[in-house]
Design a protein around this motif. Structure first.
Motif, PDB file in Angstrom:
ATOM      1  N   THR A  13       0.634  -1.110   0.091  1.00  0.00           N
ATOM      2  CA  THR A  13      -0.232  -0.045   0.221  1.00  0.00           C
ATOM      3  C   THR A  13       0.765   1.297   0.030  1.00  0.00           C
ATOM      4  O   THR A  13       0.288   2.468   0.078  1.00  0.00           O
ATOM      5  CB  THR A  13      -0.904  -0.045   1.148  1.00  0.00           C
ATOM      6  N   ARG A 459      -2.080   8.692   3.032  1.00  0.00           N
ATOM      7  CA  ARG A 459      -1.677   7.651   2.038  1.00  0.00           C
ATOM      8  C   ARG A 459      -0.443   6.696   2.464  1.00  0.00           C
ATOM      9  O   ARG A 459      -0.181   5.786   1.632  1.00  0.00           O
ATOM     10  CB  ARG A 459      -1.160   8.645   0.514  1.00  0.00           C
TER      11      ARG A 459
ATOM     12  N   PHE B  15      -9.374  -3.276   7.970  1.00  0.00           N
ATOM     13  CA  PHE B  15      -8.927  -2.441   6.645  1.00  0.00           C
ATOM     14  C   PHE B  15      -7.368  -1.856   6.990  1.00  0.00           C
ATOM     15  O   PHE B  15      -6.920  -1.769   8.138  1.00  0.00           O
ATOM     16  CB  PHE B  15      -9.774  -1.167   6.509  1.00  0.00           C
ATOM     17  N   ASP B  19      -8.521   5.826   4.908  1.00  0.00           N
ATOM     18  CA  ASP B  19      -9.278   6.029   3.899  1.00  0.00           C
ATOM     19  C   ASP B  19     -10.270   4.991   3.374  1.00  0.00           C
ATOM     20  O   ASP B  19     -11.443   5.238   3.050  1.00  0.00           O
ATOM     21  CB  ASP B  19      -8.398   6.423   2.307  1.00  0.00           C
ATOM     22  N   GLU B  20      -9.853   3.963   3.308  1.00  0.00           N
ATOM     23  CA  GLU B  20     -10.496   2.631   3.144  1.00  0.00           C
ATOM     24  C   GLU B  20     -11.654   2.470   4.087  1.00  0.00           C
ATOM     25  O   GLU B  20     -12.691   1.923   3.875  1.00  0.00           O
ATOM     26  CB  GLU B  20      -9.635   1.386   3.154  1.00  0.00           C
ATOM     27  N   ALA B  23     -14.396   4.686   3.329  1.00  0.00           N
ATOM     28  CA  ALA B  23     -15.116   4.508   2.007  1.00  0.00           C
ATOM     29  C   ALA B  23     -16.094   3.196   2.541  1.00  0.00           C
ATOM     30  O   ALA B  23     -17.583   3.364   2.174  1.00  0.00           O
ATOM     31  CB  ALA B  23     -14.200   3.909   0.983  1.00  0.00           C
ATOM     32  N   ALA B  24     -15.567   2.513   3.455  1.00  0.00           N
ATOM     33  CA  ALA B  24     -16.576   1.446   3.801  1.00  0.00           C
ATOM     34  C   ALA B  24     -17.471   1.896   4.616  1.00  0.00           C
ATOM     35  O   ALA B  24     -18.770   1.249   4.568  1.00  0.00           O
ATOM     36  CB  ALA B  24     -15.561   0.398   4.452  1.00  0.00           C
ATOM     37  N   ARG B  27     -20.357   3.168   2.541  1.00  0.00           N
ATOM     38  CA  ARG B  27     -21.045   2.146   1.819  1.00  0.00           C
ATOM     39  C   ARG B  27     -21.889   1.285   2.414  1.00  0.00           C
ATOM     40  O   ARG B  27     -22.953   0.981   2.312  1.00  0.00           O
ATOM     41  CB  ARG B  27     -19.782   1.003   1.242  1.00  0.00           C
ATOM     42  N   ARG B 145      -4.294  -0.754  12.739  1.00  0.00           N
ATOM     43  CA  ARG B 145      -5.415  -1.274  11.617  1.00  0.00           C
ATOM     44  C   ARG B 145      -6.627  -0.508  11.897  1.00  0.00           C
ATOM     45  O   ARG B 145      -6.974   0.014  12.828  1.00  0.00           O
ATOM     46  CB  ARG B 145      -5.305  -2.650  11.424  1.00  0.00           C
ATOM     47  N   THR B 169     -16.338  -4.551   0.283  1.00  0.00           N
ATOM     48  CA  THR B 169     -15.708  -2.982   0.730  1.00  0.00           C
ATOM     49  C   THR B 169     -14.023  -3.135   0.729  1.00  0.00           C
ATOM     50  O   THR B 169     -13.111  -2.115   1.139  1.00  0.00           O
ATOM     51  CB  THR B 169     -15.825  -2.540   2.111  1.00  0.00           C
ATOM     52  N   ASP B 170     -13.587  -4.349   0.050  1.00  0.00           N
ATOM     53  CA  ASP B 170     -12.112  -4.480  -0.050  1.00  0.00           C
ATOM     54  C   ASP B 170     -11.231  -4.538   1.294  1.00  0.00           C
ATOM     55  O   ASP B 170     -10.464  -3.724   1.425  1.00  0.00           O
ATOM     56  CB  ASP B 170     -11.545  -3.177  -0.827  1.00  0.00           C
ATOM     57  N   PRO B 171     -11.855  -5.131   2.271  1.00  0.00           N
ATOM     58  CA  PRO B 171     -11.229  -5.547   3.603  1.00  0.00           C
ATOM     59  C   PRO B 171      -9.766  -6.545   3.547  1.00  0.00           C
ATOM     60  O   PRO B 171      -9.716  -7.278   2.608  1.00  0.00           O
ATOM     61  CB  PRO B 171     -12.298  -5.943   4.290  1.00  0.00           C
TER      62      PRO B 171
END
Lengths: 479, 179
Positions: A13, A459, B15, B19-20, B23-24, B27, B145, B169-171
């Motif tokens: 990442t 990021r 996650f 940011d993830e 987003a989750a 959603r 995390r 949600t791309d976990p």
């Protein structure tokens, strides 16, 4: 998900990063956690730490002895007399409480001003505040002579039917200092809660896990909890800001509301507040410079921090210098014979050495801080911070003692000499201060972990340590 | 002993970044779930906003501060004017300007106590046990995390459906948390 997979995930990442001005490049959430918690959770105890604690314990021993002797014999063992009733006790009280103020300034005022560089130093600075206020509080408590009756200072209903006198600055001081101690403790503990939870989760030892678990109150970092937490933290900062100014203003009222020459001046409140911050930043530097070397915290407490703290010292030092000039000017311009005699006595009387030493220590030597090379040199900065600590003590000595030794009537003149018990009690509080600080840096996270995490660009939060370093400019040296 | 349908607290997703997580949150909220909570090692304001969290703590602190101000000023006035009038240098009994300092200190004291005790109490702390602590992965919530949990108490909770939503949600991980 096994922890062993973490490294692979983090690398995947990694993203290009922004400038990292207040934290060395390449740090991730995990590396910050590991670095800071490892100091607390390590099994072996560094020998240097044990030696430092032992030395501080000797000071603590002096404290116990000198208090025991004082309680057995009364305040007569001190050098105070009928004319100079405020000796070392008040000098040391003002000195310690002033030192405490830098911690609040860093944790509260710089938070409100959105100064990110405060983040890595606020925890230790707040601890310093707490211990300094504890040292400060001992002196008036012991100075009352019968400390077991100190609760008479508080408005507690009693069978005698008497109440405290609310028109006295000395009583204001009771409220100001006790509120300050309480709010500082609350602020410090609130800041610790999420980090204690981190320690709970990082600890391997079952007892460490349990103790940190209890202290962290079961914190689990829920968004709703953070929401309330941030509100509470921000409001505490907002409350502490006027509080810290009020505390030293009230301390200066103890002097300024009286009619003693040299004390009865309107310049005292701002001049005291600036002096407090000045001495406090000096003490923060005295503590931080060895701390960052000993624990390898140079990634977190960077040269930028030293530079900024030196600048704050320079600025507040100049305000203090202005105060010294104005004291002399007011005395001359007032044309009041007692004021003139007071300033003449300070400069050329019995205590002239103390006066000119304080001018040298507080005004002359700190001018070196104009040079960037000095501000970025930890050794120079450390020595200047020690000089300012001594200078600020001398300032309070000159203010308290010279004015009381020579006030209006020659029949009321007297000389003041501290006794060995005065000195021993003072050394004792220094021992207590370092004793508490040594325990703090070993058993609690001396840098705010969760706040440091907020400094890692989003990021980059999961990025690997190596990948971000190349893209980061040297952001630590300009501010 | 084996239970036929072990009761669960909820389903937890892990996650890698804030940011993830945000987003989750959006959603899952859009999918209509209400009993949802996000967990992070540092404050992530957007997550709280996405989940529609609001706190009345500031109002509470204001009340605390006002109580402090009234208590401080009222106490000094009552004592100095009514209960124990004392002539100090010929000043009036109701010499209110000299009461301001203690009034201010009491305001700060009460507000600060309300802020900290209020924050702890409204958060339901201290809480030594929480079902989430059963999850080994959740130890990372205070490290590096970010977690999102849809609780079984949600009226729309359906295990298979919830897992599907969280997987989308791309976990890094989705797991059930025992009660």
């Amino acid at each position: 998900m096994q922890p062993t997979n973490d490294a692979a995930l983090q690398t995947s990442t990694a993203q290009p990063t922004h400038d990292l001005p207040v934290i060395a490049p390449g740090h991730t959430l995990a590396s910050i956690t590991d670095k800071i918690t490892s100091i607390v959770l390590r099994r072996d105890t560094p020998l240097a730490w044990a030696a430092g604690l032992a030395l501080a314990s000797t000071g603590l021993f002096f404290l116990v002895i000198s208090i025991a002797w004082l309680l057995a014999k009364g305040t007569g063992v001190w050098g105070i007399n009928n004319e100079v009733g405020w000796g070392f006790a008040i000098i040391n009280f003002v000195w310690w409480i002033g030192i405490g103020h830098a911690g609040t300034l860093i944790s509260a005022i710089l938070l409100l001003l959105n100064q990110q560089w405060r983040t890595s130093i606020n925890r230790a600075a707040e601890a310093m505040t707490l211990f300094a206020v504890a040292c400060a509080g001992m002196f008036p408590l012991l100075h009352v002579g019968r400390p077991w009756l100190a609760f008479w200072l508080f408005p507690i209903p009693n069978t005698m039917g008497v109440w405290p006198q609310f028109r006295s600055p000395l009583l204001w001081d009771v409220f100001a200092v006790s509120t300050y101690a309480t709010v500082s403790a609350l602020f410090w503990f609130t800041g610790l809660i999420p980090d204690l939870a981190t320690l709970r989760d990082q600890a391997k030892n079952i007892w460490a896990k349990r103790i940190f678990g209890m202290l962290s109150l079961g914190w689990r970092g829920a968004a709703m909890h953070w929401e309330r937490y941030e509100i509470a933290y921000l409001i505490l900062a907002g409350l502490s800001t006027p509080l810290v100014v009020s505390v030293h203003t009230v301390v200066s009222f103890d002097f300024a509301v009286s009619i003693v020459p040299g004390w009865h001046a309107t310049i005292l409140p701002p001049y005291f507040v600036a002096g407090a911050i000045y001495s406090g930043f000096a003490m923060v530097l005295t503590l931080m410079i060895p701390l960052r070397s000993a624990f390898g915290f140079k990634d977190f407490i960077t040269d930028r921090h030293l530079n900024n703290m030196a600048k704050v010292m320079l600025a507040t030092g100049l305000i203090v210098a202005y105060g010294y000039v104005m004291e002399a000017f007011f005395a001359w311009y007032s044309a009041a014979p007692y004021e003139l005699a007071m300033i003449h006595n300070r400069m050329f009387g019995a205590a002239w050495k103390s006066y000119w030493a304080l001018i040298l220590f507080n005004v002359a030597i700190p001018q070196l801080l104009w040079f960037r090379g000095v501000r970025l040199n930890p050794m120079w900065l450390f020595m200047i911070s020690i000089v300012v600590n001594i200078g600020m003590w001398l300032e309070r000595y000159v203010i308290v003692v010279t004015s009381l030794e020579r006030d209006f009537m020659p029949s009321a003149w007297a000389d003041y000499y501290p006794t060995k018990w005065d000195v021993m009690l003072y050394i004792g509080t220094i021992g207590f201060f370092f004793f508490a600080f040594f325990l703090f840096i070993r058993f609690l996270p001396s840098i705010a972990i969760f706040e440091m995490k907020s400094l890692v660009p989003r990021r980059d939060a999961g990025g690997a340590k190596g990948s971000a370093a190349s893209s980061t400019k040297e952001g630590t040296h300009h501010s | 002993m084996k239970h036929e349908t072990p009761s669960i607290y909820g389903v937890l997703a892990e996650f890698a970044g804030a940011d993830e997580l945000v987003a989750a949150c959006k959603r899952v909220k859009a999918a209509g779930y209400d009993k949802v909570e996000a967990y992070s090692p540092m404050p992530v304001e957007e997550a709280g906003h996405a989940l529609g969290h609001k706190s009345y703590l500031s109002a509470l602190i204001f009340c605390g501060g006002a109580t402090g101000a009234i208590t401080g000023f009222g106490m000094q006035t009552w004592i100095s004017v009514f209960d124990y009038p004392l002539n100090v240098g010929g000043r009036p009994f109701f010499s209110w300007p000299s009461f301001i300092v203690i009034t201010f200190e009491m305001t700060v004291l009460f507000s600060a106590l309300t802020a900290v005790i209020g924050m702890i109490a409204l958060n339901g702390l201290p809480q030594p046990y929480h079902p989430l602590f059963n999850s080994a992965a959740f130890e990372r919530a205070t490290r590096n995390r970010f977690f999102l949990c849809i609780e079984a108490a949600d009226p729309r909770f359906d295990l298979a459906e919830v897992k599907k939503v969280l997987q989308s949600t791309d976990p890094l991980l989705v797991e059930e948390v025992p009660q």
